[in-house]
Structure formats: structure tokens, C-alpha cells
Design an enzyme around this catalytic site. Structure first.
Site, short mmCIF file in Angstrom:
data_model
loop_
_atom_site.label_atom_id
_atom_site.label_comp_id
_atom_site.label_asym_id
_atom_site.label_seq_id
_atom_site.Cartn_x
_atom_site.Cartn_y
_atom_site.Cartn_z
N SER A 65 22.21 -6.25 36.69
CA SER A 65 21.71 -7.43 37.39
C SER A 65 20.49 -7.99 36.67
O SER A 65 20.56 -8.31 35.48
CB SER A 65 21.44 -7.08 38.85
N ASP A 90 31.79 -12.05 41.91
CA ASP A 90 30.41 -11.63 42.18
C ASP A 90 29.71 -12.72 42.99
O ASP A 90 29.58 -13.85 42.52
CB ASP A 90 29.69 -11.42 40.84
N HIS A 138 29.29 -7.57 43.08
CA HIS A 138 28.05 -7.46 42.32
C HIS A 138 27.68 -5.99 42.19
O HIS A 138 27.33 -5.33 43.17
CB HIS A 138 26.92 -8.22 43.04
#
Length: 320
Positions: free
Chosen positions: A139, A265, A291
Site C-alpha cells: 500500500s 481494490d 486491497h
């Protein structure tokens, strides 16, 4: 290694939330080191110590993540099983103790990563010689890692191969996505920990930013305008989101790099994923996974697909 989502876990939201909240994380015992930063602050680095002469993997966590995040524990457990060594450096303020400097961390923090990676590499080389050194980021940490690799170009070759998972490659589109509808669930989760940290930061440095505007911030755009952008040298959120996005440096990368993003995502919809990159970059965009989800197996599910995917890429990149 192609990812196929289990039939019992449909949709990007379930594939994101379920692994983070509902699957038991593997047990990993870490050894912590506290490092003083060049600007007289500190970061905490959690290590997994493997066998001498084996490979090393550094993992950069996501927004408000830590060595206890599900993906971090899963990867370090897989590394440990191989006899490799690993480290999870905590971004400032993420190790359970507020940092001391008038700054936090951000998606384009390439300078901070440069210092961390070079110090880890020097430590690893001193004890393990030419054993391989890999880097992964998840991320926000994945975006920052890609920024470092792209900006460093040939100087990034101290890393043998890298992997970015669910990186918000286009921060403006990711930010817009997190500011509407059901995705506000994630935004509220982030602000729930970010705002208290910022209130403590104001006790350290009164007047560092506008307290009322911080408390009124309803989304990441407003938060970044008050805190992240001005504290880290950006004009405002728009300037930060544009200049820090990893999509701009994908063609500048010179080391084998995997960019893994699910098209469903919620943090960055598939239509915004970049379609071009340097030849040494593998863009892998499975239809499903959420995600940093990528759950595998029957109910209750397992977290082992993602670590195996990352390690498989490292094996392929270095052994052909």
C-alpha cells in the site's frame, strides 16, 4: 502463480476486510532495534533473524500499519520458514510510540527509504557477504518503495528485486475513491488513528498546523491538506498527490520489480492502473484480491498466497 479468489469470499470489500480482521495471523517473534534518524528522531525496526548467508527481505508497511499487520506477519513467517532474515522498519509514529520530530511519513518518502535501505543493506552485507537483498512494500509502503527505486535508478541496484503490493500508484484517483460511498469506511478507520497522533504532535509542537481544521477533516484530502502536505514540503494535497504518485516513475525503474494490484481494490479501481512500465517491471493485475487481501483456500481461509507470490517472484528474478 495466478490468483483465483475463493468462491466463498466475493467482492473487493470482503476480500479486503476479511483477511485483515478474521484470519488468524501466524506467530512471529521479532527482535526490535531503535535507530536514531539523521534529523535526531527515531524509528523502530523489527527483525526476524535467519541462518547465516541466507537472503534478506525488508518490508515497508502501509498507512497506519506495523509489523503486526496481517500481511507483515504472513510474509515474515514465510521468510522465517525458509531460514531467511527480514526486517519491518516502522514509519515514524507507527511502532506504538510517537516520534519526536515535527513530521510523520508519507507516500513519496523516498529519502527516508533511501536511508533505511542503505543501512539495512550495509548491515546485511557485513554479516552475510553477497547474500541476496530484497525489498517489498505494501500500500503506502509500496508506493514509497517504487518512488525510491524509480528516483534512485542505477543506485537502486543494491536491491536484487522488489515487489509493491496494492500500491496507490495514482494517489489522486485513490484519494477520490476513498472519499465517497462505502469506501468512507476505510477513510474513517485511518482518521481514527491519525487524528489522535496529530493532537499529540500539537502538544509537542504547538501551532505546527491548524487544530480546528485537523479536527474538521472528513477525508484524506482534507487531512493531507492540513497535515501531510505542509509538513513534508508539498504545497497542498494536489501537489502532494501528484508529485508522490509512483505511476510517474515506473518507466525509470532499473531492477526486477513486481507491481501487484487487484482490479477490484477499493483503494484504487482497476481502470486507473498504469499500463506501461520499464521492461524489468512486471505489472500483474488480477481481477480479484481486494486491497492487500489475496485470501486462499477453504473457510476460514489462509494468508499464504501473497507471501508465496512475492518470494516466487524474488526466486524467478534472481535465478531465471
Amino acid at each position: 502463480m495466478k490468483y483465483l479468489a475463493p468462491a466463498w469470499l466475493p467482492g473487493g470489500h470482503l476480500q479486503t476486510i476479511y483477511p485483515a480482521k478474521c484470519i488468524r495471523k501466524p506467530a512471529v517473534s521479532f527482535r526490535r532495534e531503535r535507530w536514531q534518524t539523521p534529523d535526531q528522531d527515531f524509528i523502530d525496526v523489527d527483525f526476524v533473524d535467519g541462518k547465516p548467508g541466507q537472503a534478506f527481505v525488508v518490508l515497508f508497511h502501509g498507512l497506519e500499519g506495523s509489523s503486526d499487520s496481517h500481511y507483515a506477519r504472513a510474509l515474515m513467517a514465510a521468510i522465517q520458514a525458509r531460514g531467511w532474515s527480514g526486517a519491518i522498519p516502522h514509519f515514524r509514529g507507527c511502532s506504538g510510540e510517537l516520534n519526536q520530530a515535527p513530521r510523520f511519513y508519507h507516500s513519496g518518502d523516498a529519502e527516508e527509504l533511501d536511508w533505511i535501505i542503505r543501512r539495512l543493506h550495509a548491515q546485511h552485507s557485513a554479516t552475510n557477504g553477497a547474500a541476496q537483498f530484497f525489498a517489498a512494500g505494501v500500500s503506502l509502503g509500496g508506493n514509497a518503495l517504487l518512488r525510491w527505486i524509480g528516483e534512485s535508478q542505477q543506485q537502486a541496484t543494491i536491491v536484487d528485486a522488489a515487489c509493491a503490493v496494492s500500491a496507490p500508484l495514482d494517489l489522486a484517483q485513490g484519494g477520490a475513491s476513498l472519499s465517497s460511498g462505502i469506501n468512507m469506511l476505510y477513510t474513517r478507520m485511518f482518521l481514527k488513528t491519525l487524528k489522535p497522533k496529530c493532537m499529540l504532535k500539537l502538544e509537542q509542537f504547538p501551532g505546527l498546523f491548524d487544530r480546528n481544521r485537523l479536527l474538521e477533516a472528513k477525508n484524506l484530502y482534507e487531512f493531507d491538506n492540513v497535515v501531510t502536505a505542509p509538513l513534508h514540503g508539498y504545497l497542498d494535497t494536489d501537489d502532494y498527490w501528484y508529485r508522490a504518485s509512483a505511476k510517474h516513475v515506473l518507466n525509470d525503474i532499473t531492477i526486477p520489480t513486481l507491481v501487484l494490484n487487484a482490479k477490484n481494490d477499493p483503494f484504487l479501481p482497476g481502470r486507473y492502473l498504469p499500463l506501461t512500465a520499464a521492461k524489468c517491471v512486471q505489472l500483474d493485475y488480477p481481477e480479484h484480491g481486494g486491497h492487500v487481501g489475496f485470501v486462499s483456500g477453504n473457510i476460514p481461509g489462509q494468508l499464504d498466497w501473497l507471501p508465496q507470490k512475492i518470494l516466487h517472484f524474488f526466486d524467478q528474478a534472481t535465478h531465471g
